[in-house]
Design a protein around this motif. Structure first.
Motif, short mmCIF file in Angstrom:
data_model
loop_
_atom_site.label_atom_id
_atom_site.label_comp_id
_atom_site.label_asym_id
_atom_site.label_seq_id
_atom_site.Cartn_x
_atom_site.Cartn_y
_atom_site.Cartn_z
N GLY A 1 0.81 -1.20 0.00
CA GLY A 1 0.00 0.00 0.00
C GLY A 1 0.85 1.25 0.00
O GLY A 1 1.99 1.27 0.46
N GLU A 2 0.26 2.34 -0.52
CA GLU A 2 0.94 3.64 -0.56
C GLU A 2 0.25 4.57 0.42
O GLU A 2 -0.98 4.53 0.57
N PRO A 3 1.00 5.44 1.12
CA PRO A 3 0.35 6.42 1.98
C PRO A 3 -0.74 7.18 1.24
O PRO A 3 -0.56 7.57 0.09
N ILE A 4 -1.87 7.37 1.89
CA ILE A 4 -3.07 7.86 1.20
C ILE A 4 -2.91 9.27 0.65
O ILE A 4 -3.43 9.57 -0.43
N LEU A 5 -2.21 10.16 1.35
CA LEU A 5 -2.17 11.56 0.90
C LEU A 5 -1.45 11.73 -0.44
O LEU A 5 -2.00 12.36 -1.35
N PRO A 6 -0.24 11.18 -0.61
CA PRO A 6 0.37 11.31 -1.94
C PRO A 6 -0.40 10.57 -3.03
O PRO A 6 -0.45 11.02 -4.18
N ALA A 7 -1.03 9.47 -2.65
CA ALA A 7 -1.82 8.71 -3.64
C ALA A 7 -3.00 9.54 -4.12
O ALA A 7 -3.28 9.61 -5.34
N LEU A 8 -3.70 10.19 -3.20
CA LEU A 8 -4.83 11.03 -3.58
C LEU A 8 -4.38 12.27 -4.34
O LEU A 8 -5.04 12.70 -5.30
N ALA A 9 -3.27 12.85 -3.92
CA ALA A 9 -2.75 14.04 -4.59
C ALA A 9 -2.45 13.75 -6.05
O ALA A 9 -2.77 14.53 -6.96
N ARG A 10 -1.83 12.60 -6.29
CA ARG A 10 -1.50 12.23 -7.66
C ARG A 10 -2.77 11.93 -8.47
O ARG A 10 -2.91 12.34 -9.63
N LYS A 11 -3.73 11.25 -7.85
CA LYS A 11 -4.96 10.86 -8.55
C LYS A 11 -5.77 12.08 -8.98
O LYS A 11 -6.30 12.12 -10.09
N TYR A 12 -5.85 13.07 -8.11
CA TYR A 12 -6.72 14.22 -8.38
C TYR A 12 -5.96 15.46 -8.85
O TYR A 12 -6.56 16.51 -9.13
N GLY A 13 -4.63 15.35 -8.96
CA GLY A 13 -3.84 16.48 -9.42
C GLY A 13 -3.87 17.66 -8.47
O GLY A 13 -3.88 18.82 -8.89
N ARG A 14 -3.87 17.36 -7.17
CA ARG A 14 -3.91 18.40 -6.13
C ARG A 14 -2.69 18.24 -5.23
O ARG A 14 -1.95 17.26 -5.31
N SER A 15 -2.48 19.19 -4.35
CA SER A 15 -1.35 19.10 -3.43
C SER A 15 -1.70 18.17 -2.27
O SER A 15 -2.87 17.95 -1.95
N GLU A 16 -0.66 17.65 -1.61
CA GLU A 16 -0.90 16.81 -0.44
C GLU A 16 -1.57 17.61 0.67
O GLU A 16 -2.39 17.06 1.42
N GLN A 17 -1.25 18.89 0.78
CA GLN A 17 -1.89 19.71 1.82
C GLN A 17 -3.39 19.82 1.57
O GLN A 17 -4.20 19.74 2.50
N GLU A 18 -3.77 19.99 0.30
CA GLU A 18 -5.20 20.04 -0.02
C GLU A 18 -5.89 18.73 0.33
O GLU A 18 -7.00 18.72 0.87
N MET A 19 -5.21 17.62 0.04
CA MET A 19 -5.78 16.32 0.37
C MET A 19 -5.88 16.14 1.88
O MET A 19 -6.86 15.59 2.39
N HIS A 20 -4.87 16.61 2.59
CA HIS A 20 -4.89 16.55 4.06
C HIS A 20 -6.09 17.33 4.60
O HIS A 20 -6.82 16.85 5.47
N ASP A 21 -6.31 18.53 4.06
CA ASP A 21 -7.42 19.36 4.53
C ASP A 21 -8.76 18.72 4.20
O ASP A 21 -9.70 18.76 5.02
N ASN A 22 -8.87 18.11 3.01
CA ASN A 22 -10.11 17.44 2.63
C ASN A 22 -10.40 16.27 3.57
O ASN A 22 -11.54 16.07 4.01
N GLN A 23 -9.37 15.50 3.86
CA GLN A 23 -9.54 14.35 4.75
C GLN A 23 -9.92 14.81 6.16
O GLN A 23 -10.71 14.17 6.85
N GLN A 24 -9.34 15.94 6.57
CA GLN A 24 -9.65 16.48 7.89
C GLN A 24 -11.11 16.90 7.99
O GLN A 24 -11.77 16.69 9.01
N ARG A 25 -11.62 17.49 6.90
CA ARG A 25 -13.03 17.87 6.88
C ARG A 25 -13.92 16.63 6.97
O ARG A 25 -14.92 16.62 7.70
N MET A 26 -13.56 15.59 6.23
CA MET A 26 -14.33 14.35 6.30
C MET A 26 -14.29 13.74 7.71
O MET A 26 -15.28 13.22 8.20
#
Length: 215
Positions: A54-79
């Protein structure tokens, strides 16, 4: 009493699926005096080709959606905040790794034979988002079986075989061909689609409107 069947197309690795069901449960509770609901979980894999470690979720999501890891971190925090308010354990949503969920879907099908399909799905959400455990690991899957009071030996036989594999693949193909590209998707009485993790108020209204069609 009006009867409503809800088929929930979802993936264990989808946080919105856990949130969506928790919201649906609130809506069903509010409608319970007048409605009888039956729920079936249908398989969908967000990452069906996942293999290996498995790959750490934040870089995986950042690559998938073309966003920064910080943005993914913030999105996950909201969830995480939304989930916590619903009584869900998302304590380690940021720490989880990507994983293959095919065997977990097979286990949900098996649990359905014992009337514990929803309980198994919730147990899998709990270990993945709450404990960052690998739900492709058979040891983790069997721990969920044991926690529900089901027979780990019978579950192991399923996991060690190809039981329910064809059913999972058929469901995935059926819903992709039907145009489902994101989850959760709630299919009501095999006719109506409610897409996404809607708020309880919206679900109550939609279910009442659909229920009126079957009055």
């Amino acid at each position: 009493m009006k009867k409503i069947r809800i088929d929930i197309v979802s993936d264990i690795a989808c946080p919105w699926c856990a949130i969506g069901y928790a919201r649906l449960a609130k809506a069903m509770e509010r409608l319970a005096p007048a409605y009888e609901f039956s729920v079936q979980w249908k398989a969908f894999e967000l990452n069906p080709d996942h293999t290996g470690q498995g790959e750490p979720i934040l870089p995986a999501l950042a690559r998938k959606y073309g966003r920064s890891e910080q943005e993914m971190h913030d999105n996950q925090q909201r969830m995480q905040a939304i989930a916590t308010a619903l009584g869900l354990n998302f304590a380690k949503i940021q720490e989880r790794l990507t994983c293959n969920t095919f065997d977990a879907h097979r286990l949900v099908k098996w649990a359905g034979e014992w009337g514990r399909q929803t309980a198994m799905k919730q147990a899998l959400f709990e270990v993945y988002f709450g404990k960052a455990m690998d739900v492709s690991d058979h040891t983790v899957l069997l721990s969920c079986v044991q926690a529900l009071g089901l027979d780990p030996a019978k579950a192991k036989q399923v996991l060690d075989s190809d039981q329910y594999a064809d059913l999972v693949r058929e469901e995935e193909a059926t819903y992709r061909q039907a145009g489902v590209t994101s989850v959760p998707a709630f299919i009501i009485n095999s006719q109506y689609l409610i897409a996404g993790a809607q708020e309880p108020d919206a679900l109550v209204q939609a279910l009442q409107e659909i229920g009126a069609e079957f009055a």
